[in-house]
Design a protein around this motif. Structure first.
Motif, PDB file in Angstrom:
ATOM      1  N   PHE A  96      -0.613   6.810  -2.030  1.00  0.00           N
ATOM      2  CA  PHE A  96      -1.373   5.495  -1.973  1.00  0.00           C
ATOM      3  C   PHE A  96      -2.146   5.286  -3.133  1.00  0.00           C
ATOM      4  O   PHE A  96      -2.977   6.168  -3.355  1.00  0.00           O
ATOM      5  N   GLN A  97      -2.009   4.070  -3.663  1.00  0.00           N
ATOM      6  CA  GLN A  97      -3.022   3.761  -4.631  1.00  0.00           C
ATOM      7  C   GLN A  97      -3.643   2.342  -3.912  1.00  0.00           C
ATOM      8  O   GLN A  97      -2.981   1.368  -4.155  1.00  0.00           O
ATOM      9  N   GLY A  98      -4.881   2.553  -3.500  1.00  0.00           N
ATOM     10  CA  GLY A  98      -5.211   1.549  -2.556  1.00  0.00           C
ATOM     11  C   GLY A  98      -4.420   1.343  -1.428  1.00  0.00           C
ATOM     12  O   GLY A  98      -4.386   2.540  -0.862  1.00  0.00           O
ATOM     13  N   ASN A  99      -3.779   0.290  -0.949  1.00  0.00           N
ATOM     14  CA  ASN A  99      -3.181   0.281   0.190  1.00  0.00           C
ATOM     15  C   ASN A  99      -1.685   0.151  -0.014  1.00  0.00           C
ATOM     16  O   ASN A  99      -0.821   0.146   0.875  1.00  0.00           O
ATOM     17  N   SER A 100      -1.356   0.352  -1.642  1.00  0.00           N
ATOM     18  CA  SER A 100       0.213   0.268  -2.015  1.00  0.00           C
ATOM     19  C   SER A 100       0.683   1.673  -1.912  1.00  0.00           C
ATOM     20  O   SER A 100       0.008   2.611  -2.454  1.00  0.00           O
ATOM     21  N   ALA A 101       1.997   2.103  -1.905  1.00  0.00           N
ATOM     22  CA  ALA A 101       2.616   3.425  -1.977  1.00  0.00           C
ATOM     23  C   ALA A 101       3.617   2.997  -2.987  1.00  0.00           C
ATOM     24  O   ALA A 101       4.789   2.868  -2.682  1.00  0.00           O
ATOM     25  N   PRO A 102       3.141   3.321  -4.159  1.00  0.00           N
ATOM     26  CA  PRO A 102       4.113   3.334  -5.325  1.00  0.00           C
ATOM     27  C   PRO A 102       5.162   4.287  -5.567  1.00  0.00           C
ATOM     28  O   PRO A 102       6.055   4.098  -6.148  1.00  0.00           O
ATOM     29  N   ASP A 103       5.184   5.580  -4.725  1.00  0.00           N
ATOM     30  CA  ASP A 103       5.847   6.575  -4.580  1.00  0.00           C
ATOM     31  C   ASP A 103       6.311   6.974  -3.317  1.00  0.00           C
ATOM     32  O   ASP A 103       5.382   7.699  -2.696  1.00  0.00           O
ATOM     33  N   LYS A 104       7.428   6.699  -2.620  1.00  0.00           N
ATOM     34  CA  LYS A 104       7.716   7.173  -1.276  1.00  0.00           C
ATOM     35  C   LYS A 104       8.856   7.984  -1.407  1.00  0.00           C
ATOM     36  O   LYS A 104       9.513   8.422  -0.344  1.00  0.00           O
ATOM     37  N   SER A 105       9.200   8.507  -2.614  1.00  0.00           N
ATOM     38  CA  SER A 105      10.327   9.446  -2.827  1.00  0.00           C
ATOM     39  C   SER A 105      10.094  10.709  -1.929  1.00  0.00           C
ATOM     40  O   SER A 105      11.453  11.230  -1.678  1.00  0.00           O
ATOM     41  N   GLY A 106       9.341  11.133  -1.504  1.00  0.00           N
ATOM     42  CA  GLY A 106       9.290  12.275  -0.931  1.00  0.00           C
ATOM     43  C   GLY A 106       9.154  12.319   0.528  1.00  0.00           C
ATOM     44  O   GLY A 106       9.637  13.432   1.371  1.00  0.00           O
ATOM     45  N   LEU A 107       9.403  11.038   1.032  1.00  0.00           N
ATOM     46  CA  LEU A 107       9.635  11.003   2.483  1.00  0.00           C
ATOM     47  C   LEU A 107      11.078  11.688   2.979  1.00  0.00           C
ATOM     48  O   LEU A 107      12.061  11.147   2.433  1.00  0.00           O
ATOM     49  N   PRO A 108      10.807  12.528   3.985  1.00  0.00           N
ATOM     50  CA  PRO A 108      12.298  13.351   4.098  1.00  0.00           C
ATOM     51  C   PRO A 108      13.222  12.328   4.782  1.00  0.00           C
ATOM     52  O   PRO A 108      14.605  12.770   4.630  1.00  0.00           O
ATOM     53  N   SER A 109      13.097  11.542   5.557  1.00  0.00           N
ATOM     54  CA  SER A 109      13.966  10.702   6.105  1.00  0.00           C
ATOM     55  C   SER A 109      13.385   9.300   6.612  1.00  0.00           C
ATOM     56  O   SER A 109      12.179   9.078   6.578  1.00  0.00           O
ATOM     57  N   ASP A 110      14.358   8.484   7.165  1.00  0.00           N
ATOM     58  CA  ASP A 110      13.671   7.193   7.695  1.00  0.00           C
ATOM     59  C   ASP A 110      12.564   7.297   8.930  1.00  0.00           C
ATOM     60  O   ASP A 110      12.269   6.304   9.404  1.00  0.00           O
ATOM     61  N   ARG A 111      12.713   8.554   9.313  1.00  0.00           N
ATOM     62  CA  ARG A 111      11.976   8.629  10.504  1.00  0.00           C
ATOM     63  C   ARG A 111      10.448   8.802  10.280  1.00  0.00           C
ATOM     64  O   ARG A 111       9.446   8.591  10.934  1.00  0.00           O
ATOM     65  N   PHE A 112       9.925   8.865   8.974  1.00  0.00           N
ATOM     66  CA  PHE A 112       8.825   9.282   8.573  1.00  0.00           C
ATOM     67  C   PHE A 112       8.333   7.735   8.021  1.00  0.00           C
ATOM     68  O   PHE A 112       8.934   7.053   7.054  1.00  0.00           O
ATOM     69  N   SER A 113       7.277   7.607   8.348  1.00  0.00           N
ATOM     70  CA  SER A 113       6.463   6.332   7.439  1.00  0.00           C
ATOM     71  C   SER A 113       5.041   6.524   7.352  1.00  0.00           C
ATOM     72  O   SER A 113       4.569   7.295   8.079  1.00  0.00           O
ATOM     73  N   ALA A 114       4.557   5.992   6.570  1.00  0.00           N
ATOM     74  CA  ALA A 114       3.005   5.717   6.412  1.00  0.00           C
ATOM     75  C   ALA A 114       2.415   4.513   6.042  1.00  0.00           C
ATOM     76  O   ALA A 114       3.000   3.760   5.281  1.00  0.00           O
ATOM     77  N   GLU A 115       1.343   4.328   6.242  1.00  0.00           N
ATOM     78  CA  GLU A 115       0.440   3.147   5.694  1.00  0.00           C
ATOM     79  C   GLU A 115      -1.109   3.401   5.749  1.00  0.00           C
ATOM     80  O   GLU A 115      -1.480   4.512   6.105  1.00  0.00           O
ATOM     81  N   ARG A 116      -1.609   2.648   4.944  1.00  0.00           N
ATOM     82  CA  ARG A 116      -3.062   2.498   4.587  1.00  0.00           C
ATOM     83  C   ARG A 116      -3.495   1.304   4.683  1.00  0.00           C
ATOM     84  O   ARG A 116      -3.161   0.221   4.030  1.00  0.00           O
ATOM     85  N   THR A 117      -4.554   1.103   5.374  1.00  0.00           N
ATOM     86  CA  THR A 117      -5.233  -0.115   5.583  1.00  0.00           C
ATOM     87  C   THR A 117      -6.741  -0.152   4.959  1.00  0.00           C
ATOM     88  O   THR A 117      -7.564   0.869   5.092  1.00  0.00           O
ATOM     89  N   GLY A 118      -7.292  -1.354   4.430  1.00  0.00           N
ATOM     90  CA  GLY A 118      -8.679  -1.411   4.036  1.00  0.00           C
ATOM     91  C   GLY A 118      -8.882  -0.378   2.855  1.00  0.00           C
ATOM     92  O   GLY A 118      -9.962  -0.059   2.796  1.00  0.00           O
ATOM     93  N   GLY A 119      -7.872   0.245   2.144  1.00  0.00           N
ATOM     94  CA  GLY A 119      -8.132   1.061   1.137  1.00  0.00           C
ATOM     95  C   GLY A 119      -8.739   2.415   1.597  1.00  0.00           C
ATOM     96  O   GLY A 119      -9.211   3.116   0.894  1.00  0.00           O
ATOM     97  N   SER A 120      -8.796   2.669   3.059  1.00  0.00           N
ATOM     98  CA  SER A 120      -9.329   3.843   3.440  1.00  0.00           C
ATOM     99  C   SER A 120      -8.388   4.863   4.456  1.00  0.00           C
ATOM    100  O   SER A 120      -7.671   5.433   3.860  1.00  0.00           O
ATOM    101  N   VAL A 121      -8.691   4.485   5.608  1.00  0.00           N
ATOM    102  CA  VAL A 121      -7.739   5.446   6.773  1.00  0.00           C
ATOM    103  C   VAL A 121      -6.304   5.234   6.551  1.00  0.00           C
ATOM    104  O   VAL A 121      -5.834   4.085   6.067  1.00  0.00           O
ATOM    105  N   SER A 122      -5.580   6.244   6.834  1.00  0.00           N
ATOM    106  CA  SER A 122      -3.922   6.505   6.386  1.00  0.00           C
ATOM    107  C   SER A 122      -3.503   7.045   7.832  1.00  0.00           C
ATOM    108  O   SER A 122      -4.079   8.027   8.462  1.00  0.00           O
ATOM    109  N   THR A 123      -2.273   6.433   7.904  1.00  0.00           N
ATOM    110  CA  THR A 123      -1.560   7.172   9.123  1.00  0.00           C
ATOM    111  C   THR A 123      -0.204   7.590   8.839  1.00  0.00           C
ATOM    112  O   THR A 123       0.437   6.553   7.991  1.00  0.00           O
ATOM    113  N   LEU A 124       0.178   8.807   9.236  1.00  0.00           N
ATOM    114  CA  LEU A 124       1.408   9.264   8.839  1.00  0.00           C
ATOM    115  C   LEU A 124       2.433   8.944  10.318  1.00  0.00           C
ATOM    116  O   LEU A 124       1.861   9.720  11.310  1.00  0.00           O
ATOM    117  N   THR A 125       3.339   8.490  10.471  1.00  0.00           N
ATOM    118  CA  THR A 125       4.058   8.267  11.680  1.00  0.00           C
ATOM    119  C   THR A 125       5.420   9.289  11.507  1.00  0.00           C
ATOM    120  O   THR A 125       6.199   8.770  10.523  1.00  0.00           O
TER     121      THR A 125
END
Lengths: 115, 106
Positions: free
Chosen positions: A49-78
């Protein structure tokens, strides 16, 4: 100052369940990274993530994986519908800026075990 | 995918010996970093090299970036037990090598 923190430190879950992993980066760091590491092996890049944006999601192994970042701080990988092959240590890192030579500061990781 | 192969995968040496760890790829990198990781912790950056042929020294550790920016080496002189750990190279920040696990025996 405080380093990168991750929670939980350990997570045991049953196959098919969803899990959320949390990362608190160093305050003021604009870039945040997620990696996966199997026992004693190198790191596998997942997403950054750069800020709250994810320019590169190419490494996520499958669509079961997702991630978000809020407020330019905390991130969650689900990870949804976990599988046994998802068992690994998930590492989060942050850096002041998202440059190729920037130093990444890593957290201690979350050890995920899928039974 | 830009792959980085490290060799050897495992290394066990006596205190005081010298050693070299290699990091090789068929891809060109604009930067290469070396990290050390201890059990239960995240990797910690040792050095960043960005120029082909560059050599950097950090106390007893010497890092070299290949002229073509496809490979790198880490040389440790007079290894100490505190050098024990997993050494990882990383190209262009994201692409980590397979790792070299070093054990220095007192």
């Amino acid at each position: 100052g405080a380093g990168v923190s991750q929670s939980p430190s350990n997570k045991v879950t049953e196959k098919g369940k969803d899990v959320e992993l949390r990362c608190d980066p160093i305050s003021g760091h604009t870039a945040l990274y997620w990696y996966r590491q199997s026992l004693g092996q190198g790191l596998e890049f997942l997403i950054y993530f750069q800020g709250n944006s994810a320019p590169d999601k190419s490494g996520l192994p499958s669509d079961r994986f997702s991630a978000e970042r809020t407020g330019g701080s905390v991130s969650t990988l689900t990870i949804q519908r976990t599988q046994q092959e998802d068992s690994a240590v998930y590492l989060c890192a942050s850096s002041l800026v998202a440059k190729r030579e920037a130093e990444q500061y890593f957290g201690p990781g979350t050890r995920l075990t899928v039974t | 995918t830009q792959l980085l192969e490290q060799s050897p995968q495992f290394l066990s040496i006596q205190e005081g010996e010298n050693l070299t760890v290699y990091c090789n790829s068929s891809s060109v990198f604009s930067s290469l970093q070396w990290y050390r990781q201890e059990p239960g912790e995240g990797p910690v950056l040792l050095v960043t090299v960005v120029t082909g042929g560059e050599v950097k020294k950090l106390k007893r550790l010497t890092f070299q970036f290949g002229d073509a920016r496809k490979d790198s080496s880490l040389h440790i002189t007079a290894a100490q037990p505190g050098d024990t750990g997993l050494y990882l190279c990383a190209g262009n920040q994201f692409y980590f090598g397979t790792g070299t696990s070093l054990t220095v025996i007192p």
